[in-house]
Motif scaffolding. Sequence first.
Motif, PDB file in Angstrom:
ATOM      1  N   GLY A 206     -62.531  68.684 -19.979  1.00 49.53           N
ATOM      2  CA  GLY A 206     -63.039  69.983 -19.545  1.00 49.53           C
ATOM      3  C   GLY A 206     -62.378  71.131 -20.288  1.00 49.53           C
ATOM      4  O   GLY A 206     -63.049  72.099 -20.685  1.00 49.53           O
ATOM      5  N   HIS A 207     -61.079  71.035 -20.502  1.00 57.91           N
ATOM      6  CA  HIS A 207     -60.376  72.088 -21.248  1.00 57.91           C
ATOM      7  C   HIS A 207     -60.855  72.138 -22.696  1.00 57.91           C
ATOM      8  O   HIS A 207     -60.997  73.231 -23.270  1.00 57.91           O
ATOM      9  CB  HIS A 207     -58.869  71.850 -21.208  1.00 57.91           C
ATOM     10  CG  HIS A 207     -58.233  72.149 -19.882  1.00 57.91           C
ATOM     11  ND1 HIS A 207     -58.327  73.385 -19.277  1.00 57.91           N
ATOM     12  CD2 HIS A 207     -57.508  71.372 -19.030  1.00 57.91           C
ATOM     13  CE1 HIS A 207     -57.674  73.362 -18.124  1.00 57.91           C
ATOM     14  NE2 HIS A 207     -57.181  72.152 -17.951  1.00 57.91           N
ATOM     15  N   LEU A 208     -61.088  70.988 -23.284  1.00 60.80           N
ATOM     16  CA  LEU A 208     -61.599  70.956 -24.659  1.00 60.80           C
ATOM     17  C   LEU A 208     -62.991  71.579 -24.733  1.00 60.80           C
ATOM     18  O   LEU A 208     -63.301  72.333 -25.659  1.00 60.80           O
ATOM     19  CB  LEU A 208     -61.635  69.515 -25.168  1.00 60.80           C
ATOM     20  CG  LEU A 208     -60.283  68.867 -25.461  1.00 60.80           C
ATOM     21  CD1 LEU A 208     -60.461  67.375 -25.722  1.00 60.80           C
ATOM     22  CD2 LEU A 208     -59.604  69.529 -26.650  1.00 60.80           C
ATOM     23  N   ARG A 209     -63.814  71.257 -23.745  1.00 66.39           N
ATOM     24  CA  ARG A 209     -65.173  71.804 -23.734  1.00 66.39           C
ATOM     25  C   ARG A 209     -65.157  73.323 -23.531  1.00 66.39           C
ATOM     26  O   ARG A 209     -65.933  74.057 -24.144  1.00 66.39           O
ATOM     27  CB  ARG A 209     -65.995  71.124 -22.640  1.00 66.39           C
ATOM     28  CG  ARG A 209     -67.505  71.380 -22.769  1.00 66.39           C
ATOM     29  CD  ARG A 209     -68.298  70.546 -21.784  1.00 66.39           C
ATOM     30  NE  ARG A 209     -68.242  69.137 -22.119  1.00 66.39           N
ATOM     31  CZ  ARG A 209     -67.531  68.231 -21.455  1.00 66.39           C
ATOM     32  NH1 ARG A 209     -66.813  68.581 -20.397  1.00 66.39           N
ATOM     33  NH2 ARG A 209     -67.525  66.975 -21.829  1.00 66.39           N
ATOM     34  N   ASP A 210     -64.239  73.795 -22.699  1.00 72.04           N
ATOM     35  CA  ASP A 210     -64.117  75.244 -22.495  1.00 72.04           C
ATOM     36  C   ASP A 210     -63.738  75.947 -23.796  1.00 72.04           C
ATOM     37  O   ASP A 210     -64.190  77.069 -24.060  1.00 72.04           O
ATOM     38  CB  ASP A 210     -63.053  75.546 -21.437  1.00 72.04           C
ATOM     39  CG  ASP A 210     -63.483  75.133 -20.036  1.00 72.04           C
ATOM     40  OD1 ASP A 210     -64.702  74.943 -19.827  1.00 72.04           O
ATOM     41  OD2 ASP A 210     -62.614  75.001 -19.162  1.00 72.04           O
ATOM     42  N   ALA A 224     -63.946  71.096 -31.245  1.00 70.71           N
ATOM     43  CA  ALA A 224     -65.232  70.515 -31.626  1.00 70.71           C
ATOM     44  C   ALA A 224     -65.045  69.123 -32.205  1.00 70.71           C
ATOM     45  O   ALA A 224     -65.807  68.189 -31.889  1.00 70.71           O
ATOM     46  CB  ALA A 224     -65.935  71.420 -32.636  1.00 70.71           C
ATOM     47  N   LEU A 225     -64.038  68.941 -33.042  1.00 73.21           N
ATOM     48  CA  LEU A 225     -63.768  67.615 -33.604  1.00 73.21           C
ATOM     49  C   LEU A 225     -63.383  66.628 -32.511  1.00 73.21           C
ATOM     50  O   LEU A 225     -63.840  65.474 -32.505  1.00 73.21           O
ATOM     51  CB  LEU A 225     -62.651  67.698 -34.641  1.00 73.21           C
ATOM     52  CG  LEU A 225     -63.013  68.306 -36.004  1.00 73.21           C
ATOM     53  CD1 LEU A 225     -61.762  68.547 -36.827  1.00 73.21           C
ATOM     54  CD2 LEU A 225     -63.981  67.402 -36.749  1.00 73.21           C
ATOM     55  N   ALA A 226     -62.548  67.079 -31.568  1.00 70.50           N
ATOM     56  CA  ALA A 226     -62.094  66.184 -30.495  1.00 70.50           C
ATOM     57  C   ALA A 226     -63.243  65.811 -29.561  1.00 70.50           C
ATOM     58  O   ALA A 226     -63.406  64.641 -29.195  1.00 70.50           O
ATOM     59  CB  ALA A 226     -60.975  66.862 -29.705  1.00 70.50           C
ATOM     60  N   ILE A 227     -64.043  66.802 -29.179  1.00 71.64           N
ATOM     61  CA  ILE A 227     -65.178  66.547 -28.285  1.00 71.64           C
ATOM     62  C   ILE A 227     -66.228  65.697 -28.989  1.00 71.64           C
ATOM     63  O   ILE A 227     -66.823  64.782 -28.409  1.00 71.64           O
ATOM     64  CB  ILE A 227     -65.789  67.888 -27.816  1.00 71.64           C
ATOM     65  CG1 ILE A 227     -64.872  68.546 -26.783  1.00 71.64           C
ATOM     66  CG2 ILE A 227     -67.160  67.688 -27.225  1.00 71.64           C
ATOM     67  CD1 ILE A 227     -64.811  67.856 -25.462  1.00 71.64           C
ATOM     68  N   GLY A 228     -66.467  66.013 -30.266  1.00 69.46           N
ATOM     69  CA  GLY A 228     -67.452  65.237 -31.022  1.00 69.46           C
ATOM     70  C   GLY A 228     -67.046  63.792 -31.158  1.00 69.46           C
ATOM     71  O   GLY A 228     -67.884  62.877 -31.107  1.00 69.46           O
ATOM     72  N   ASP A 234     -72.279  68.670 -27.394  1.00 68.44           N
ATOM     73  CA  ASP A 234     -71.980  70.102 -27.292  1.00 68.44           C
ATOM     74  C   ASP A 234     -71.092  70.561 -28.441  1.00 68.44           C
ATOM     75  O   ASP A 234     -70.936  71.767 -28.667  1.00 68.44           O
ATOM     76  CB  ASP A 234     -71.271  70.403 -25.968  1.00 68.44           C
ATOM     77  CG  ASP A 234     -72.217  70.339 -24.779  1.00 68.44           C
ATOM     78  OD1 ASP A 234     -73.448  70.367 -25.006  1.00 68.44           O
ATOM     79  OD2 ASP A 234     -71.743  70.261 -23.631  1.00 68.44           O
ATOM     80  N   ALA A 235     -70.513  69.614 -29.156  1.00 67.71           N
ATOM     81  CA  ALA A 235     -69.625  69.947 -30.270  1.00 67.71           C
ATOM     82  C   ALA A 235     -70.384  70.361 -31.523  1.00 67.71           C
ATOM     83  O   ALA A 235     -69.775  70.884 -32.458  1.00 67.71           O
ATOM     84  CB  ALA A 235     -68.735  68.753 -30.599  1.00 67.71           C
ATOM     85  N   ASP A 254     -68.598  63.872 -40.995  1.00 65.61           N
ATOM     86  CA  ASP A 254     -68.569  62.497 -40.483  1.00 65.61           C
ATOM     87  C   ASP A 254     -68.865  62.469 -38.980  1.00 65.61           C
ATOM     88  O   ASP A 254     -69.576  61.569 -38.499  1.00 65.61           O
ATOM     89  CB  ASP A 254     -67.207  61.865 -40.745  1.00 65.61           C
ATOM     90  CG  ASP A 254     -66.962  61.590 -42.226  1.00 65.61           C
ATOM     91  OD1 ASP A 254     -67.943  61.584 -42.993  1.00 65.61           O
ATOM     92  OD2 ASP A 254     -65.785  61.391 -42.601  1.00 65.61           O
ATOM     93  N   THR A 255     -68.331  63.428 -38.249  1.00 63.56           N
ATOM     94  CA  THR A 255     -68.556  63.475 -36.803  1.00 63.56           C
ATOM     95  C   THR A 255     -70.011  63.791 -36.496  1.00 63.56           C
ATOM     96  O   THR A 255     -70.609  63.205 -35.578  1.00 63.56           O
ATOM     97  CB  THR A 255     -67.637  64.525 -36.151  1.00 63.56           C
ATOM     98  OG1 THR A 255     -66.282  64.251 -36.493  1.00 63.56           O
ATOM     99  CG2 THR A 255     -67.784  64.511 -34.639  1.00 63.56           C
ATOM    100  N   LEU A 256     -70.607  64.711 -37.248  1.00 65.35           N
ATOM    101  CA  LEU A 256     -72.026  65.021 -37.057  1.00 65.35           C
ATOM    102  C   LEU A 256     -72.882  63.785 -37.313  1.00 65.35           C
ATOM    103  O   LEU A 256     -73.843  63.515 -36.577  1.00 65.35           O
ATOM    104  CB  LEU A 256     -72.448  66.154 -38.000  1.00 65.35           C
ATOM    105  CG  LEU A 256     -72.003  67.561 -37.614  1.00 65.35           C
ATOM    106  CD1 LEU A 256     -72.303  68.542 -38.744  1.00 65.35           C
ATOM    107  CD2 LEU A 256     -72.699  68.021 -36.333  1.00 65.35           C
ATOM    108  N   SER A 257     -72.530  63.041 -38.350  1.00 61.28           N
ATOM    109  CA  SER A 257     -73.277  61.824 -38.659  1.00 61.28           C
ATOM    110  C   SER A 257     -73.174  60.811 -37.527  1.00 61.28           C
ATOM    111  O   SER A 257     -74.163  60.161 -37.157  1.00 61.28           O
ATOM    112  CB  SER A 257     -72.747  61.221 -39.962  1.00 61.28           C
ATOM    113  OG  SER A 257     -73.422  60.022 -40.274  1.00 61.28           O
TER     114      SER A 257
END
Length: 336
Positions: A206-210, A224-228, A234-235, A254-257
């Motif tokens: 939740g903190h990462l998303r915030d 964004a990297l951690a959430i992704g 949402d990242a 790489d994360t987007l892929s």
Amino acid sequence: MLRHYESLGLVRPSGRTGSGYREYSEEDIRRIFHIESLRALGLSLSEVKRALDDAGFTPSAIVDDLIRRTCERIAAETELLTRLRRIHAADPAGWEDALQVVTLLQALGSKSADARQRAALASASSASSASSASSADEVPVPVEALVEAALGESDPHVAGALRWALARSGDGAPALLAEGIGSPVAAVRERAVRSLAVMPGGEAAGHLRDALTHPAPVVRGHPALAIGARGDTDAVPGLVDLLMEGRNDTDAADTLSALAGDTATADRIAHRLVERLARSTPRAPARGRLTQALAGVPGTRASQALAELSHDADRAVALTATYLLHLREAHLRDAR
């Protein structure tokens, strides 16, 4: 006190009575009050004498020195207060437990990376034991100390051990680490996110998303990297921001892929990349990074974007898109 001042030459009585008592004039009394006032500021008696007797004395230098010494004293007292509070938070059953906490706290602040790593591993062991039935002989290090150490640690091996200890520290760590995301220091923000990323439970996530909605792009990137990496789409906006800025752009691509696992998400990512390409400055380096990121996104939307970019006015972008499109078509043929 007056006899001591007289022995040091700070004050001398104007006279004595017939029975031998000292007599002080109004000027003497005024000097005594000046002595006491200067002592109240923290001056030593020798500094007081110099201040009162040296006609060319200017107070600025000694006041500057007093400010420096006072700041050092406050810092030392604050450090002591913090240490005492952390020992109190550990709730030691006896002096042996208290000394164990003190030893670990000192080791966490050691100049030796090996000592810090051993202390972090011992802290993790203490935290694990404290949550089990065999916790009687173990006193966990206060979570505040672990968070402070993790946010300030530059050695990767020690940092990993501290993150491991924090993941086992129980409640309290996520909220404290989240405060580090708002730090003006980029390294502290990254350490906070990396620590939150390995913590179990929904609070850390939740903190990462915030943090993804933070107004500063430089703050949004690491969450964004951690959430992704956790598969949270949402990242996507934050990852595209990283591509635009050229920070951790390879990891972002790489994360987007990895996130583009279904058609809807792949098309959404492709749309976001195309949108940023359209808004970017002609011949900007970011256009090349955005184009290359399309290579890892499956689906017709990404293929259409590459086909359009193969005719781009920026020759480097056009050549990259053409090459990626050929690779994509060859892969599809092989897949059939």
